[in-house]
Design a protein around this motif. Structure first.
Motif, PDB file in Angstrom:
ATOM      1  N   ARG A 158       0.755  -1.350  -0.062  1.00 35.26           N
ATOM      2  CA  ARG A 158       0.103  -0.014  -0.169  1.00 35.26           C
ATOM      3  C   ARG A 158       0.917   1.187  -0.045  1.00 35.26           C
ATOM      4  O   ARG A 158       0.662   2.214  -0.598  1.00 35.26           O
ATOM      5  N   LYS A 159       2.038   1.247   0.833  1.00 37.31           N
ATOM      6  CA  LYS A 159       2.769   2.401   0.914  1.00 37.31           C
ATOM      7  C   LYS A 159       3.370   2.588  -0.444  1.00 37.31           C
ATOM      8  O   LYS A 159       3.777   3.649  -0.964  1.00 37.31           O
ATOM      9  N   ILE A 160       3.936   1.617  -1.072  1.00 36.48           N
ATOM     10  CA  ILE A 160       4.645   1.622  -2.439  1.00 36.48           C
ATOM     11  C   ILE A 160       3.632   2.023  -3.409  1.00 36.48           C
ATOM     12  O   ILE A 160       3.999   2.944  -4.389  1.00 36.48           O
ATOM     13  N   THR A 161       2.344   1.589  -3.415  1.00 37.03           N
ATOM     14  CA  THR A 161       1.452   1.875  -4.416  1.00 37.03           C
ATOM     15  C   THR A 161       1.032   3.662  -4.381  1.00 37.03           C
ATOM     16  O   THR A 161       1.107   4.279  -5.223  1.00 37.03           O
ATOM     17  N   PHE A 165       1.918   6.179  -7.211  1.00 36.60           N
ATOM     18  CA  PHE A 165       0.872   7.332  -7.560  1.00 36.60           C
ATOM     19  C   PHE A 165       1.310   8.665  -7.447  1.00 36.60           C
ATOM     20  O   PHE A 165       1.025   9.678  -8.496  1.00 36.60           O
ATOM     21  N   THR A 166       2.209   9.010  -6.339  1.00 39.35           N
ATOM     22  CA  THR A 166       2.651  10.472  -6.188  1.00 39.35           C
ATOM     23  C   THR A 166       3.526  10.707  -7.227  1.00 39.35           C
ATOM     24  O   THR A 166       3.708  12.024  -7.767  1.00 39.35           O
ATOM     25  N   ILE A 232      14.687   8.867  -4.381  1.00 37.38           N
ATOM     26  CA  ILE A 232      15.121   7.373  -4.525  1.00 37.38           C
ATOM     27  C   ILE A 232      15.026   7.067  -3.146  1.00 37.38           C
ATOM     28  O   ILE A 232      14.689   5.439  -2.902  1.00 37.38           O
ATOM     29  N   ALA A 233      15.395   7.697  -2.136  1.00 39.76           N
ATOM     30  CA  ALA A 233      15.463   7.245  -0.620  1.00 39.76           C
ATOM     31  C   ALA A 233      14.007   6.666  -0.163  1.00 39.76           C
ATOM     32  O   ALA A 233      14.108   5.988   0.647  1.00 39.76           O
ATOM     33  N   VAL A 234      12.965   7.053  -0.855  1.00 44.97           N
ATOM     34  CA  VAL A 234      11.454   6.864  -0.362  1.00 44.97           C
ATOM     35  C   VAL A 234      11.194   5.143  -0.302  1.00 44.97           C
ATOM     36  O   VAL A 234      11.075   4.315   0.660  1.00 44.97           O
ATOM     37  N   GLU A 242      10.195  -2.672   6.317  1.00 44.50           N
ATOM     38  CA  GLU A 242       9.346  -3.951   6.151  1.00 44.50           C
ATOM     39  C   GLU A 242      10.110  -5.020   6.178  1.00 44.50           C
ATOM     40  O   GLU A 242       9.780  -5.968   6.604  1.00 44.50           O
ATOM     41  N   ILE A 243      11.347  -5.265   5.719  1.00 37.97           N
ATOM     42  CA  ILE A 243      12.212  -6.323   5.686  1.00 37.97           C
ATOM     43  C   ILE A 243      12.733  -6.484   7.310  1.00 37.97           C
ATOM     44  O   ILE A 243      12.609  -7.887   7.607  1.00 37.97           O
TER      45      ILE A 243
END
Length: 278
Positions: A158-161, A165-166, A232-234, A242-243
């Motif tokens: 969800r965070k990556i999505t 989108f941003t 890039i850092a996001v 998450e890992i």
């Protein structure tokens, strides 16, 4: 007083199927480890054969040997695929799973290439040859860290999505601004092409096929470049978090004998997908 009937009776499994499942799907026994090592070496060698076959000089000099090796590996992988279907309780579920489809893609192209005659189908045969490279995906199931990575991807999807989108919104806005600022003679002939430039610039790829010529356009380009480095850092931070969380939850190497599901908790007694006993 009548005895209560059991509500659930586990389906008995043949001992040879259980032993075969331990060897093929598990890695906590000497036989299972040796099976994995031999299979990994076979996958790497088969991929190397496919790559060498794509080189014209090597194919002309050793074409017969490469084709013979290709068929040897195909037969071995076919036997492995059949054994996997035999030793699982629900072969259809395994056949339709990700790794089941990968196993099928690893062997089908070789057989199909023999069934496609005629010079007009040479491109199709070439495509089938390239599809054999999918065997390298079989290596994923033998990496202990793969479960942690997959778990982290699922947790952070969800965070990556939202992040993607941003970024998509940014490149649309910035590309449209650059289309307004720059002239069509400089390469910004349309908004989609300007968005393409914004994507290349924001991702710090910088092909250089299109570049702004006005002072205002160059200022905007510089802003996008700096913004690209900060963005890039996001995803790196999201995946790193998450890992780390996934690593705190130990995952067992046990594979369900019925549906071949993986990624169970270390203290799990039953499969999280079908409920079978592990």
């Amino acid at each position: 007083m009548t005895a209560m009937k059991p509500t659930y009776t586990e389906k008995p499994r043949h001992s040879w199927r259980t032993a075969l499942h331990e060897v093929i799907f598990e890695a906590d026994t000497p036989a299972g480890k040796w099976f994995d090592i031999i299979l990994i070496c076979s996958i790497l060698c088969s991929v190397a054969v496919v790559m060498l076959e794509s080189i014209a000089s090597i194919r002309q000099a050793h074409g017969e040997l490469l084709r013979a090796l290709e068929w040897i590996f195909t037969v071995l992988f076919s036997i492995e695929y059949v054994l996997r279907l035999i030793c699982v309780g629900k072969p259809v579920r395994y056949a339709t799973s990700f790794f089941g489809l990968v196993d099928l893609c690893a062997i089908v192209p070789t057989y199909l290439s023999r069934l496609v005659p005629g010079g007009q189908y040479l491109m199709a045969i070439r495509l089938l040859r390239v599809l054999r490279i999918f065997r390298v995906l079989k290596l994923v199931q033998y990496l202990a860290e793969a479960g942690i990575l997959i778990q982290a991807l699922r947790a952070g999807r969800r965070k990556i999505t939202v992040f993607l989108f941003t970024v998509l919104t940014l490149v649309v806005v910035l590309g449209s601004l650059m289309y307004i600022i720059e002239d069509e003679s400089d390469g910004f002939t349309s908004i989609p092409r300007s968005i393409y430039w914004a994507i290349v610039t924001l991702t710090t790829v910088g092909y250089g096929d299109i570049s702004p010529q006005t002072a205002l356009g160059q200022m905007l380009a510089a802003l996008i470049m700096i913004l690209g480095y900060s963005i890039i850092a996001v995803p790196t931070g999201i995946m790193g978090l998450e890992i780390a969380r996934a690593a705190e939850r130990p995952i067992s190497t046990q594979v369900c004998p019925e549906c071949s599901a993986e990624g169970h908790d270390a203290d799990a007694k039953h499969c999280k997908r079908c409920g079978a006993k592990l």
